[in-house]
Design an enzyme around this catalytic site. Structure first.
Site, PDB file in Angstrom:
ATOM      1  N   SER A   1       0.837  -1.194   0.000  1.00  0.00           N
ATOM      2  CA  SER A   1       0.000   0.000   0.000  1.00  0.00           C
ATOM      3  C   SER A   1       0.867   1.237   0.000  1.00  0.00           C
ATOM      4  O   SER A   1       2.015   1.209   0.457  1.00  0.00           O
ATOM      5  CB  SER A   1      -0.906   0.010   1.237  1.00  0.00           C
ATOM      6  OG  SER A   1      -1.522   1.272   1.424  1.00  0.00           O
TER       7      SER A   1
ATOM      8  N   TYR B   1       0.223   0.315  10.567  1.00  0.00           N
ATOM      9  CA  TYR B   1      -0.194  -0.122   9.233  1.00  0.00           C
ATOM     10  C   TYR B   1       0.932   0.109   8.231  1.00  0.00           C
ATOM     11  O   TYR B   1       1.254  -0.776   7.424  1.00  0.00           O
ATOM     12  CB  TYR B   1      -1.448   0.637   8.807  1.00  0.00           C
ATOM     13  CG  TYR B   1      -1.946   0.261   7.429  1.00  0.00           C
ATOM     14  CD1 TYR B   1      -2.444  -1.015   7.177  1.00  0.00           C
ATOM     15  CD2 TYR B   1      -1.933   1.182   6.380  1.00  0.00           C
ATOM     16  CE1 TYR B   1      -2.900  -1.377   5.919  1.00  0.00           C
ATOM     17  CE2 TYR B   1      -2.397   0.836   5.121  1.00  0.00           C
ATOM     18  CZ  TYR B   1      -2.870  -0.437   4.891  1.00  0.00           C
ATOM     19  OH  TYR B   1      -3.318  -0.788   3.638  1.00  0.00           O
TER      20      TYR B   1
END
Length: 286
Positions: A128, A154
């Site tokens: 990501s 994350y």
């Protein structure tokens, strides 16, 4: 999410697909819907919980050495509260990286069994743009002593996803397997389940009425780079890359902060360091 559309695209093109899911009942329902949509019985469901290494091991044992042409590590969690896996690993890196590490290593023989003289097996690892938020905090990966930041955690996990493909390709290229990281783009899916609407409005992801802003992709668009990474002829023999929008990503710049890849996500030394930690943490070694 985009996993369903990835499976649909591959199955519609003739692939036999297993979708590995935590909820077997839901997985079998989705598999049936996919088979109905393509007019053929090519999709089945398997049980897999990446937050439990024993579940991962059971899935690997059930698969055995049956040849596996493509492994797409699509699952993941994002911006969770401070939670832990069954092995007491911080949930985001525990699920997104360590669970996939054990899964991929466990299926390495099956991938090697699928490789042929004129065609390699492939691993597709979803990363990501969130990787820009953090490299690996080598001193405290699991937030044992430092304050927890859900977005930093994350980002760390998504950096780990990209670094994994670098180290994996280094080890398995000569055995007929490559691995590449994929940035699918911004897509509104169940990945956002831990984010309240107010936070997504504040971040500019949706307006006050809950409408997703322009620039987000559809699930089909989000799946496209995963499918390309899995079957694109241009990528035969190419590994350790970070891909987005069906192309190799350009370096990240401040001028275009939602695109590109940062150096720390592809650093070979960091990839080796993470690999060593992954082996030590999981007990899985070559």
């Amino acid at each position: 999410g985009i996993g369903v559309e990835t499976a649909r695209a591959l199955a519609a093109a003739g692939a036999d697909v297993m979708i590995a899911v935590r909820d077997r009942v839901a997985g079998e329902r989705i598999a049936q819907q996919l088979n109905e949509s393509i007019g053929a019985d090519r999709v089945v469901a398997g049980t897999l919980d990446l937050a439990s290494l024993s579940s991962v091991g059971a899935f690997v044992d059930a698969w055995g050495d049956e040849p596996l042409d493509i492994l797409i590590n699509n699952a993941g969690v994002m911006a969770t509260p401070l939670l832990h896996t069954a092995e007491d690993l911080e949930l985001q890196i525990g699920t997104n990286h360590f669970g996939h590490f054990v899964l991929t290593m466990g299926l390495a023989r099956a991938l090697m069994n699928a490789a042929e003289e004129d065609r390699m097996a492939r691993v597709v690892q979803l990363s990501s743009i969130g990787h820009r938020r953090s490299g690996i905090n080598w001193d405290d990966i699991h937030y044992r002593t430092r304050p927890y930041d859900k977005w930093e955690a994350y980002g760390q996990s998504k950096t780990a996803n990209a670094l994994f493909t670098v180290a994996f390709t280094e080890r398995f290229l000569d055995h007929g397997i490559t691995a590449n990281a994929v940035m699918p783009g911004g897509i509104m899916t169940p990945l956002q389940r831990y984010l309240p609407r107010e936070e997504m409005v504040a971040m500019g992801w949706m307006d006050a009425e809950g409408n997703v802003v322009e620039g987000f992709k559809t699930t089909e668009q989000g799946a496209s780079t995963s499918v390309w990474a899995a079957v694109g002829e241009e990528l035969e023999g190419e590994g350790g890359l970070y891909l987005e929008d069906c192309a190799e990503a350009m370096p990240w710049t401040k001028a275009n902060p939602s695109k590109g890849v940062m150096p720390h996500a592809l650093d070979p030394e960091d990839a080796e360091r993470l690999w060593a930690i992954s082996e030590e943490t999981t007990g899985v070694r070559l």
